[in-house]
Scaffold this motif. Structure first.
Motif, PDB file in Angstrom:
ATOM      1  N   SER A  42      31.185  62.852  42.070  1.00  0.00           N
ATOM      2  CA  SER A  42      30.521  63.979  42.738  1.00  0.00           C
ATOM      3  C   SER A  42      30.008  64.937  41.674  1.00  0.00           C
ATOM      4  O   SER A  42      30.766  65.381  40.819  1.00  0.00           O
ATOM      5  CB  SER A  42      31.492  64.724  43.652  1.00  0.00           C
ATOM      6  N   PHE A  44      28.310  68.593  40.760  1.00  0.00           N
ATOM      7  CA  PHE A  44      28.256  69.942  41.310  1.00  0.00           C
ATOM      8  C   PHE A  44      27.460  70.857  40.394  1.00  0.00           C
ATOM      9  O   PHE A  44      27.498  70.717  39.173  1.00  0.00           O
ATOM     10  CB  PHE A  44      29.670  70.520  41.455  1.00  0.00           C
ATOM     11  N   ARG A  57      27.112  70.691  45.862  1.00  0.00           N
ATOM     12  CA  ARG A  57      27.228  69.272  45.512  1.00  0.00           C
ATOM     13  C   ARG A  57      25.821  68.720  45.533  1.00  0.00           C
ATOM     14  O   ARG A  57      25.132  68.770  46.543  1.00  0.00           O
ATOM     15  CB  ARG A  57      28.114  68.517  46.512  1.00  0.00           C
ATOM     16  N   GLU A  61      26.158  61.145  48.555  1.00  0.00           N
ATOM     17  CA  GLU A  61      27.341  60.360  48.889  1.00  0.00           C
ATOM     18  C   GLU A  61      27.305  60.061  50.381  1.00  0.00           C
ATOM     19  O   GLU A  61      27.062  60.963  51.178  1.00  0.00           O
ATOM     20  CB  GLU A  61      28.619  61.128  48.544  1.00  0.00           C
ATOM     21  N   PRO A  64      30.674  61.846  53.015  1.00  0.00           N
ATOM     22  CA  PRO A  64      31.746  62.477  52.241  1.00  0.00           C
ATOM     23  C   PRO A  64      32.678  63.275  53.149  1.00  0.00           C
ATOM     24  O   PRO A  64      32.226  63.925  54.095  1.00  0.00           O
ATOM     25  CB  PRO A  64      30.995  63.399  51.286  1.00  0.00           C
ATOM     26  N   ILE A  69      35.864  66.428  49.019  1.00  0.00           N
ATOM     27  CA  ILE A  69      34.851  67.201  48.305  1.00  0.00           C
ATOM     28  C   ILE A  69      35.420  68.536  47.838  1.00  0.00           C
ATOM     29  O   ILE A  69      35.167  68.968  46.712  1.00  0.00           O
ATOM     30  CB  ILE A  69      33.595  67.402  49.173  1.00  0.00           C
ATOM     31  N   ARG A  72      37.545  67.953  44.772  1.00  0.00           N
ATOM     32  CA  ARG A  72      36.696  67.700  43.600  1.00  0.00           C
ATOM     33  C   ARG A  72      35.988  68.976  43.149  1.00  0.00           C
ATOM     34  O   ARG A  72      35.843  69.216  41.949  1.00  0.00           O
ATOM     35  CB  ARG A  72      35.663  66.615  43.919  1.00  0.00           C
ATOM     36  N   ALA A  73      35.550  69.790  44.099  1.00  0.00           N
ATOM     37  CA  ALA A  73      34.876  71.053  43.768  1.00  0.00           C
ATOM     38  C   ALA A  73      35.819  71.977  43.007  1.00  0.00           C
ATOM     39  O   ALA A  73      35.411  72.631  42.043  1.00  0.00           O
ATOM     40  CB  ALA A  73      34.367  71.739  45.031  1.00  0.00           C
ATOM     41  N   GLN A  94      30.799  69.885  52.939  1.00  0.00           N
ATOM     42  CA  GLN A  94      30.489  68.798  52.010  1.00  0.00           C
ATOM     43  C   GLN A  94      29.389  69.169  51.013  1.00  0.00           C
ATOM     44  O   GLN A  94      29.246  68.531  49.989  1.00  0.00           O
ATOM     45  CB  GLN A  94      30.042  67.537  52.769  1.00  0.00           C
ATOM     46  N   THR A  95      28.623  70.217  51.302  1.00  0.00           N
ATOM     47  CA  THR A  95      27.479  70.556  50.466  1.00  0.00           C
ATOM     48  C   THR A  95      27.676  71.835  49.664  1.00  0.00           C
ATOM     49  O   THR A  95      27.399  71.870  48.471  1.00  0.00           O
ATOM     50  CB  THR A  95      26.212  70.704  51.338  1.00  0.00           C
ATOM     51  N   GLN A  97      30.235  75.140  48.599  1.00  0.00           N
ATOM     52  CA  GLN A  97      31.592  75.664  48.538  1.00  0.00           C
ATOM     53  C   GLN A  97      31.547  77.028  47.849  1.00  0.00           C
ATOM     54  O   GLN A  97      30.686  77.275  47.015  1.00  0.00           O
ATOM     55  CB  GLN A  97      32.531  74.737  47.759  1.00  0.00           C
TER      56      GLN A  97
END
Length: 104
Positions: A42, A44, A57, A61, A64, A69, A72-73, A94-95, A97
């Motif tokens: 992923s 970012f 992101r 994917e 996701p 996510i 991972r963020a 998911q997009t 954060q």
């Protein structure tokens, strides 16, 4: 044939907007720094202003999951800023954060 063209246009529009990482108005400032980070596939874009970050992101994917996510963020934020994410402050989807960071 017409429906194939309209499906292709919708798909192309979706692909172009997936890679967009323009910040919200709060992060459109000369004080904002931008870094990129990749965690487990992923990618970012991390926009930082003072002790806040807004993260996008930018990698494609298929399907996701939000918890994956967000985890991972959090790692990407800490890698890009060198600061810890304040517990309970990370939110988003998911997009996009957002989180508060502690650099002390």
């Amino acid at each position: 044939m017409k429906s194939i063209r309209s499906c292709a246009a919708i798909l192309a529009t979706g692909l172009f907007t997936t890679a967009c990482d323009s910040p919200s108005p709060q992060f459109m400032s000369a004080d904002t720094s931008v870094r990129k980070a990749t965690v487990e596939g992923s990618t970012f874009s991390i926009h930082r202003r003072e002790n806040w970050v807004e993260v996008y992101r930018t990698s494609f994917e298929a399907l996701p999951r939000i918890p994956v996510i967000l985890a991972r963020a959090e790692i990407a934020i800490e890698q890009a800023t060198g600061c810890k994410v304040v517990e309970g402050s990370l939110s988003g989807d998911q997009t996009i954060q957002r989180a508060e960071i502690d650099c002390s």
